[in-house]
Design an enzyme around this catalytic site. Structure first.
Site, PDB file in Angstrom:
ATOM      1  N   CYS A  53      57.059  85.658  36.725  1.00  0.00           N
ATOM      2  CA  CYS A  53      56.718  84.345  37.271  1.00  0.00           C
ATOM      3  C   CYS A  53      56.598  84.396  38.787  1.00  0.00           C
ATOM      4  O   CYS A  53      55.971  83.542  39.394  1.00  0.00           O
ATOM      5  CB  CYS A  53      57.788  83.346  36.865  1.00  0.00           C
ATOM      6  SG  CYS A  53      59.438  83.891  37.298  1.00  0.00           S
TER       7      CYS A  53
ATOM      8  N   GLU B 174      61.130  75.448  34.893  1.00  0.00           N
ATOM      9  CA  GLU B 174      60.657  76.568  35.721  1.00  0.00           C
ATOM     10  C   GLU B 174      59.374  77.040  35.055  1.00  0.00           C
ATOM     11  O   GLU B 174      59.418  77.712  34.020  1.00  0.00           O
ATOM     12  CB  GLU B 174      61.673  77.720  35.694  1.00  0.00           C
ATOM     13  CG  GLU B 174      63.037  77.370  36.224  1.00  0.00           C
ATOM     14  CD  GLU B 174      63.079  77.308  37.730  1.00  0.00           C
ATOM     15  OE1 GLU B 174      62.274  77.976  38.383  1.00  0.00           O
ATOM     16  OE2 GLU B 174      63.908  76.552  38.254  1.00  0.00           O
TER      17      GLU B 174
END
Ligand code: NAP
Length: 677
Positions: free
Chosen positions: A296, A257
């Site tokens: 993020c 990720e």
């Protein structure tokens, strides 16, 4: 608390021999804790996880593991104040902390609930239906998921020291995999505090959780084909891990990720006076300022129609001017500090790179007014809004991991989709529009580039969880630049940690292996009606073979009149005869199912407490007047509920006619008392 942080390895706390380096409070620069690069022996931790943690976890059923997750979450809730106090020191405000701390606990609760509701109370998950492979029915196949006898190594980024750990731990734990958690150094003191409370609770099976602080030397060197690495962090570190020999050729499963240049698109239909305009502007400001933009999922690219650029710039500037920046624990502060002075330097560098093709329209990367703290000592920064020149490349390439976002204009919907795709794959994108055609065109265009897409308008705004919030029940991850990984998504996240295998064999073998009665395997018809058996007595395969019953025209007429279902196929001889499927009056499907219930029921009070539904009901062959039906009901799956004195029994039901043809098949779902265990 300025001692050196400890790791938790092989069932005890490990204190490094050296003093380590200081970790600074993001607001004041004071030392919060110290961190050493010297940690416990990683190879021994891995071995301990495999030999102690794995077997302990796999001895529990999914439901038992799910219950433990809930108990752990309840235990952690008692120490929220302690975690909040530490979270402020990372620069996170109360609003930011809720996302991390409460969001983390919420993830445990959510996986606990999913585990109990959607997984069986056993250790094997069936995937899809039985696959018949032969004419005679003696050779069949079933896909199953089983736990891997490996370890899940979880490497986390600095921005979510609690949620980041728990969102990886929960699915691994449910899947029966022990975890070694490696928090990012900068905020590891908060992760350590949470793990201390988890360990102290005594709830976790020995070896199911270990914590590695400070050191990542050789972390992947001893991993093998049954192990998983879950990584969240920068694309650069992700690339290092991808190139590790054990990932390249050793069979280690790696989930990445990484960073992501998420966009939010303002639909071409939205005018300044529309509620969507306000929603759009508010959402941008929220995403720029929550966690000081160190998220993020934050919006890095603001895609607006050229004609709306001025209005959006003006509205954003007005709102951003009201954002107070300062000490994270000050209630008047809207946006806290970046995690460290180093991180602020990184963001300033990224802003410089962005400014080669974008103009600064709000904020100064070097200057900010600070509330409740000393501007010199803390890692404070103003929100920074930029506006890209036509054709600018940098906004689609450079991630400024802070409160920074760039306005980019488009002229057509196709161009908006193309610009979104120039991010090369993102975790999340959003579209604010009230036009359904625009929504369809944009969403279907950008979906392949995203892990999640939010469509916001006046109807869902009030209840929307927002652009930036990953949810435990939804997939989190994204293609391409975002790392190509996938986490969460409810039970999907659990299955990522398990192995799917197609098992081929005879029906009896598959029943024995899966603990789930397989069509075609042995049925056991005894003297005692299975409805008189409690869960301690009932066995998979116990069967009721009912008596027969003739379905008369009077039954059909009565049912039609009684229920009001006078559809012509049940009432009008001529019309029914003309129907190409029936060729005459047929019984209602629900009449057949109701008559079947009358055939299999055992009426007196007993261990069967309730019927709570049917699954997979299919009417296969029309039942004509004077057909003779009977039903076979077989206990297929027995699921005791861990926290109740009853459980669920799924029964395989097959109704057949005088020719032995199946006329209806379904699963009957009942709740049955446990009895003496
Ligand atoms: P990072 O520098 O890549 O660090 C991430 C983690 O990797 C840390 O725990 C770090 O440990 C560890 N690490 C570094 N080098 C390693 C190596 N060679 N082997 C094993 N582990 C290693 O990223 P960060 O600065 O903490 O986080 C910011 C970045 O993460 C941003 O780019 C952001 O977009 C991304 N992010 C992505 C997501 C997502 O869900 N996609 C979520 C949050 C953040 P140390 O701290 O001890 O060096």
């Amino acid at each position: 608390m300025s001692e050196v942080l400890e790791s938790y390895a092989q069932g005890s706390w490990f204190t490094p021999a050296d003093k380590g380096a200081p970790l600074a409070d993001a607001n004041t620069g004071e030392t919060v804790a110290r961190i050493s690069k010297n940690g416990p022996d990683v190879a021994e931790m891995i071995e301990y996880a495999r030999s102690v943690g794995g077997p302990a976890l796999r001895a529990l059923t999914f439901h038992q593991r799910a219950n433990l997750l809930k108990e752990v979450a309840k235990h952690l809730m008692e120490y929220k104040d302690e975690f909040y106090a530490l979270s402020y020191r990372t620069g996170a405000t109360k609003r930011d902390t809720m996302v991390d701390v409460d969001g983390g606990f919420g993830t445990l609760f959510s996986f606990s609930s999913k585990g109990r509701r959607e997984l069986p109370n056993s250790t094997v998950i069936l995937d899809g239906p039985l696959e018949p492979l032969s004419k005679g029915g003696t050779f069949v196949a079933q896909h199953v998921y089983t736990s891997r006898p490996g370890v899940a190594v979880q490497i986390n980024a600095f921005n979510f020291p609690v949620w980041g750990m728990l969102e990886k731990l929960a699915p691994a734990f449910l899947a029966g995999m022990p975890s070694i958690v490696k928090p990012a150094g900068q905020t590891a003191y908060l992760t350590v505090a949470v793990v201390k409370r988890m360990v102290e609770s005594g709830l976790l099976p020995e070896g199911s959780l270990q914590l590695l602080v400070g050191s990542h030397r050789g972390l992947l060197d001893d991993l093998g084909p049954q192990d998983i690495v879950g990584f969240t962090g920068s694309a650069a570190t992700g690339a290092i891990l991808r190139n590790h020999p054990n990932v390249v050729s050793g069979g280690v499963q790696l989930n990445v990720e990484a960073d992501s240049l998420n966009c939010s698109i303002l639909g071409p239909d939205v005018a300044v006076q529309d509620p969507e305009f306000d929603l759009y502007v508010k959402q941008i400001v929220t995403e720029m300022t929550v966690k000081a933009g160190q998220k993020c999922t934050a919006i890095r690219r603001i895609l607006v129609p050229t004609s709306m650029a001025e209005a959006v710039t003006e509205a954003l500037t007005e709102r951003l001017a009201k954002v107070t920046v300062g000490a994270a624990d000050n209630p008047d502060v809207r946006m806290g500090a970046l995690v460290s002075l180093d991180q602020r330097e990184e963001v300033r560098k990224a802003v410089k790179a962005l400014r080669t093709s974008s103009a600064l329209v709000f904020g100064d990367p070097e200057e900010v007014e600070v509330t409740g703290a000393d501007a010199e000592s803390g890692a404070f920064m103003s929100p920074i809004l930029l506006r890209a020149e036509p054709g600018a490349q940098e906004p689609h390439e450079v991630e400024a991991f802070g409160p920074v976002s760039t306005i980019i204009t488009y002229d057509t919907v196709d161009e908006a989709v193309e610009l979104a795709a120039r991010g090369q794959g993102s975790l999340v994108g959003s579209l604010v529009t009230n036009d359904e055609d625009v929504a369809r065109e944009v969403v279907l265009g950008v979906a392949p580039w995203h892990g999640r897409v939010l469509v916001l308008n006046r109807d869902d705004a009030k209840e929307s969880t927002g652009h930036g919030s990953p949810l435990p029940v939804l997939v989190h991850g994204g293609p391409g630049r975002a790392g190509g990984g996938e986490e969460l998504g409810g039970v999907r996240g659990v299955k990522h940690h398990m192995q799917r295998t197609a098992i081929q064999g005879s029906p009896d073998m598959l029943t024995a292996i899966t603990g789930h009665w397989t069509t075609g395997s042995r049925r056991s018809v005894g003297d005692v009606h299975p409805f008189r058996k409690d869960l301690s007595q009932l066995r998979i395969g116990d069967t009721i073979a009912s008596a027969e019953r003739t379905v008369t025209r009077a039954d059909i007429d009565h049912f039609a009149e009684f229920t009001g279902d006078t559809f012509y196929a049940h009432t009008d001889e001529e019309a029914a005869a003309a129907n190409p499927l029936f060729g005459g009056i047929v019984a209602h499907g629900y009449l057949v199912v109701s008559l079947a219930a009358g055939l299999f029921v055992d009426p007196d009070p007993g261990p069967v407490l309730a019927n709570f539904g049917v699954d997979n009901l299919r009417f296969l062959t029309p039942v004509k007047e004077d057909a003779v039906i009977k039903v076979t009901l077989t206990a297929k799956q027995i699921t005791p509920r861990t926290n109740a004195d009853y459980g669920e029994v799924r029964w395989d039901a097959v109704v057949t006619d005088q020719d032995g043809e199946a006329v209806a098949t379904y699963d009957v779902l009942t709740l049955v008392a446990k009895g003496q265990e």
